[in-house]
Design an enzyme around this catalytic site. Structure first.
Site, mmCIF file in Angstrom:
data_model
loop_
_atom_site.group_PDB
_atom_site.id
_atom_site.type_symbol
_atom_site.label_atom_id
_atom_site.label_comp_id
_atom_site.label_asym_id
_atom_site.label_seq_id
_atom_site.Cartn_x
_atom_site.Cartn_y
_atom_site.Cartn_z
ATOM 1 N N HIS A 117 -4.313 10.690 7.029
ATOM 2 C CA HIS A 117 -2.921 11.112 7.215
ATOM 3 C C HIS A 117 -2.820 12.597 6.840
ATOM 4 C CE1 HIS A 117 1.399 11.306 6.195
ATOM 5 N NE2 HIS A 117 1.556 10.199 6.906
ATOM 6 N N ASP A 194 -6.146 7.871 -1.461
ATOM 7 C CA ASP A 194 -4.788 7.710 -0.962
ATOM 8 C C ASP A 194 -4.576 6.207 -0.726
ATOM 9 O OD1 ASP A 194 -2.492 7.514 0.497
ATOM 10 O OD2 ASP A 194 -3.086 8.915 2.079
ATOM 11 N N GLN A 197 -1.644 2.800 2.114
ATOM 12 C CA GLN A 197 -1.711 1.606 2.973
ATOM 13 C C GLN A 197 -2.583 0.498 2.378
ATOM 14 O OE1 GLN A 197 0.224 1.271 5.532
ATOM 15 N NE2 GLN A 197 0.840 3.378 5.974
ATOM 16 N N LYS A 220 6.760 1.736 0.584
ATOM 17 C CA LYS A 220 5.891 0.952 1.478
ATOM 18 C C LYS A 220 5.513 -0.389 0.861
ATOM 19 C CE LYS A 220 3.718 5.018 3.633
ATOM 20 N NZ LYS A 220 4.363 5.108 4.942
ATOM 21 N N CYS A 358 1.079 10.707 12.242
ATOM 22 C CA CYS A 358 0.708 11.748 11.254
ATOM 23 C C CYS A 358 -0.802 11.860 11.052
ATOM 24 C CB CYS A 358 1.372 11.542 9.895
ATOM 25 S SG CYS A 358 3.149 11.591 9.955
HETATM 26 C C1 LIG Z 1 -2.258 6.725 4.588
HETATM 27 C C2 LIG Z 1 -0.979 7.425 4.295
HETATM 28 N N1 LIG Z 1 -0.989 8.463 3.459
HETATM 29 C C3 LIG Z 1 0.137 9.114 3.132
HETATM 30 C C4 LIG Z 1 1.353 8.745 3.651
HETATM 31 C C5 LIG Z 1 2.587 9.496 3.251
HETATM 32 O O1 LIG Z 1 3.451 8.667 2.560
HETATM 33 P P1 LIG Z 1 4.895 9.211 2.139
HETATM 34 O O2 LIG Z 1 5.589 9.602 3.400
HETATM 35 O O3 LIG Z 1 5.536 8.052 1.459
HETATM 36 O O4 LIG Z 1 4.663 10.381 1.243
HETATM 37 C C6 LIG Z 1 1.420 7.681 4.542
HETATM 38 C C7 LIG Z 1 2.701 7.307 5.165
HETATM 39 O O5 LIG Z 1 2.771 6.779 6.238
HETATM 40 C C8 LIG Z 1 0.223 6.999 4.863
HETATM 41 O O6 LIG Z 1 0.231 5.969 5.712
#
Ligand SMILES: Cc1ncc(COP(=O)(O)O)c(C=O)c1O
Length: 405
Positions: A117, A194, A197, A220, A358
């Site tokens: 992401h 990270d 997910q 999430k 993203c």
């Molecule tokens: C793998 C991953 N990292 C980071 C994020 C960013 O999360 P947030 O928008 O809650 O900061 C997401 C959000 O979809 C994600 O799926």
């Protein structure tokens, strides 16, 4: 015990939208009543700032806020001093990258993957520009899973960080985090994970995995918006400076500019935090733990497999992640723009996401910028999958465009 009928009763959004099939849980999830009640309780019975007042109400808010830290520590199997509340996963990753920038220099290598992401790439790209660090991409297989042997071959003393999603957000690739973490430590590198997910869907024990840093977002995983969790081993948190400075995080400062920070994790929580969000997030973690993370994981695996088996035979569907056991179902209908196809599903009351999600360099692996992502959570049902599959069967250029004309 996993009681799906009872679980569905807990979510007002499911009751208020009986016709909707919500398969956009990778973007955000619905909230159970216990979380909503906890947030409402803050506004109706216990409103005050946190860690700032000496009166009873303020002390009660301190107790509720700090209780969440203890709950999250139990959820992750760590110490409460290793849990900081920021505002989302993105901010937590930026905090880690900023903090580690003080330990990195030109020529140091950060290993990551093309399946990440933006939030786990752009902050590192900035360090490439500012410090001259190198960013290398770990080879992955067609399903986006890192090849361990190739990772071993890329390791050297120049590698200072491996930064990866535990589970990727488009293909749902589960990375071999424990093995990569061991590998990183053999070379004195940090493992930054990270967990956006993964933490909502499976048990993540930071001690068993020996992670250095882990980040994720409350929204999430049934919690309120505006709360991100930054986990770090205590000695590592103590060695990274906070990204945001201001009230609440300093113990003292003088007119000569000297500043004494509070201990970790408070030094990462500058300014008034999302108090009701943090308190509500505690209720979300308890709710998930009461159901059981293993039960949630097993049910979601079963549901995904039920979905995948019905998608595989469809000749007009290109299915990008048939071999991943968990995570979203990601596909395109041949010759139909992802957004048009998602619009057709929306016309049938099915909410999915289309686009690049993203993960804008993933096209280097899967050969397309745009996919449809159907992401499930434990409150979804086989009947909802059936409805979605029936609608997917009907996607064609004619009826997808028909939605708009
Ligand atoms: C793998 C991953 N990292 C980071 C994020 C960013 O999360 P947030 O928008 O809650 O900061 C997401 C959000 O979809 C994600 O799926």
């Amino acid at each position: 015990m996993f009681d799906l009928e009872k679980i569905r009763q807990d979510f007002p959004m499911l009751k208020n939208h009986p016709e909707l099939v919500y398969f956009d849980n990778g973007a955000t999830t619905f909230k159970p009543q216990v979380v909503i009640d906890k947030v409402e309780h803050y506004y109706t019975h216990a409103t005050a700032n946190v860690h700032r007042g000496d009166y009873a109400l303020s002390v009660e808010v301190d107790r509720l806020y700090d209780e969440t830290r203890a709950i999250v520590a139990r959820f992750l199997n760590c110490d409460a001093s290793e849990v900081a509340f920021l505002h989302n996963d993105t901010e937590c990753l930026n905090q880690i990258v900023y903090g580690l920038s003080y330990q990195l220099k030109k020529g140091d290598i950060v290993l990551t993957s093309v399946a990440e992401h933006a939030s786990n790439l752009l902050p590192w790209y900035r360090l490439k520009e500012q410090l001259g660090i190198e960013i290398k991409y770990l080879p992955v297989n067609a399903q986006g899973v890192v090849d361990l042997e190739a990772a071993k071959a890329l390791m050297s003393k120049q590698v200072k960080v491996i930064a990866l999603a535990h589970v990727t957000n488009v293909l749902g690739s589960v990375q071999p985090i424990q093995e990569l973490c061991e590998l990183a430590h053999q070379y004195g590198a940090y493992m930054v994970v990270d967990g956006a997910q993964s933490v909502p869907h499976r048990k993540v024990d930071v001690k068993a995995l020996d992670l250095d840093f882990l980040t994720f977002s409350s929204h999430k995983m049934c919690g309120p918006n505006g709360v991100g969790v930054l986990y770090g081993k205590k000695e590592l948190l103590e060695n990274i400076p906070p990204l945001v400075l201001g009230g609440g995080m300093n113990a003292r400062f003088q007119s000569d500019g000297s500043v004494l920070l509070k201990d970790v994790p408070t030094r990462f929580e500058a300014g008034t935090p999302n108090i009701e969000g943090v308190i509500g997030f505690g209720a979300a973690c308890e709710y998930l733990m009461d159901i059981g993370m293993d039960q949630i994981h097993n049910y979601e695996k079963e549901l995904r497999s039920y979905f995948a088996e019905q998608i595989k035979p469809l000749a007009h569907i290109q299915f990008y992640n048939p071999d991943n056991a968990t995570g979203p179902i990601t596909f395109n209908a041949k010759e139909v723009f992802a957004q048009d196809a998602a619009g057709y599903l929306a016309s049938k009351n099915i909410a999915v996401r289309s686009g690049n999600h993203c993960a804008k360099i993933l096209h280097e692996l899967i050969g397309t910028d745009s996919t449809i992502r159907a992401s499930l959570y434990f409150y979804n049902t086989k009947e909802e999958v059936d409805r979605c599959v029936e609608a997917i069967k009907e996607i064609s250029i004619e009826n997808a465009i028909g939605v708009f004309f």
